[in-house]
Enzyme design. Sequence first.
Site, PDB file in Angstrom:
ATOM      1  N   LEU A 101       0.862  -1.183   0.000  1.00 54.82           N
ATOM      2  CA  LEU A 101       0.000   0.000   0.000  1.00 54.82           C
ATOM      3  C   LEU A 101       0.897   1.231   0.000  1.00 54.82           C
ATOM      4  CD1 LEU A 101      -2.742  -0.933   2.644  1.00 54.82           C
ATOM      5  CD2 LEU A 101      -2.971  -0.926   0.154  1.00 54.82           C
ATOM      6  N   ASP A 102       0.474   2.288  -0.699  1.00 48.34           N
ATOM      7  CA  ASP A 102       1.246   3.530  -0.740  1.00 48.34           C
ATOM      8  C   ASP A 102       1.378   4.122   0.663  1.00 48.34           C
ATOM      9  OD1 ASP A 102       1.360   3.251  -3.476  1.00 48.34           O
ATOM     10  OD2 ASP A 102      -0.311   4.620  -3.853  1.00 48.34           O
ATOM     11  N   LYS A 103       2.339   4.992   0.820  1.00 48.53           N
ATOM     12  CA  LYS A 103       2.598   5.617   2.116  1.00 48.53           C
ATOM     13  C   LYS A 103       1.362   6.320   2.658  1.00 48.53           C
ATOM     14  CE  LYS A 103       5.684   8.925   4.414  1.00 48.53           C
ATOM     15  NZ  LYS A 103       6.855   9.830   4.258  1.00 48.53           N
ATOM     16  N   THR A 105      -1.763   5.674   1.863  1.00 46.15           N
ATOM     17  CA  THR A 105      -2.943   4.809   1.820  1.00 46.15           C
ATOM     18  C   THR A 105      -2.979   3.954   3.079  1.00 46.15           C
ATOM     19  OG1 THR A 105      -2.876   4.701  -0.598  1.00 46.15           O
ATOM     20  CG2 THR A 105      -4.134   3.001   0.531  1.00 46.15           C
ATOM     21  N   HIS A 211       0.054   2.608  -7.995  1.00 46.93           N
ATOM     22  CA  HIS A 211      -0.889   3.728  -7.782  1.00 46.93           C
ATOM     23  C   HIS A 211      -2.164   3.559  -8.622  1.00 46.93           C
ATOM     24  CE1 HIS A 211       2.559   5.428  -5.840  1.00 46.93           C
ATOM     25  NE2 HIS A 211       3.166   5.770  -6.948  1.00 46.93           N
TER      26      HIS A 211
END
Length: 260
Positions: A101-103, A105, A211
């Site tokens: 997961l993105d930072k 998110t 993303h």
Amino acid sequence: MRLDKFLAEAGIGTRKTIRAYIQNGMVKVNGQVIVKPAVEIEEKTDIIMYLDKVVKYAGKVYYMFNKPQGCITARRDESQKTVFDYFKNENMNGVFHVGRLDKDTEGLLLLTNDGEFEHGLMCPNKHVDKKYYFCALGSLEDSDINKLKNGVLIGQGKILTKPAKIKVEKIGTCQDFQQYIGNEKISEKDFKVYKQPMVSGYLTIKEGRKHQVKRMLKAVGCFVFYLKRVSIGNVFLDEALKKGEYRFLTDSELQMLSGL
């Protein structure tokens, strides 16, 4: 179990480096040096030693983690907090994150030391559903929704995203979504921005491009301010878990995910 697999699950190293360790005589099974990585062992009863130190069998582990914003999905980082920093009281040797997961998110992240389990969920050919809740600046017309359902272009080339599911939950202005946006991003003093339209909803995808959710919504004119993964397959994030907390998967959750 194969000797090299056992050592990999115990966190001694990668399968490639472990094969080299074994072939160089650095591993013993019941006091005898073994030089063949494919040798079968009984992981619960045999005594396995690496550099004359006993390697204990940890078994398979499966964690559900409620990832907060602000940490990166990585084992370690010199300057940023990682998801593994939340597991200080656990033996995380051999454990890895399933996808990422993105930072910025948050939400459901799985961690395990079971490579077959990870492959079953992340292999592109499996098409496992991953459901996200989003809040985005902009609006979604029926034509936009149809594009997201049928596939959109999110980068160079002509490869469309796979068909997705989308459900719009709420339509309003930035003022209505302040709890997700945060004062640091949009200030009420900026009247023009504060009154711009926003939309929230659920987007379910079957891929894992970089993303992807943000890029899909951007392709139809929406800018994501808040993103949370709520489910993988039929397993949903346990809302009893506070951000940064984790627990083991239940037997039924594990069965649902293993059967995908």
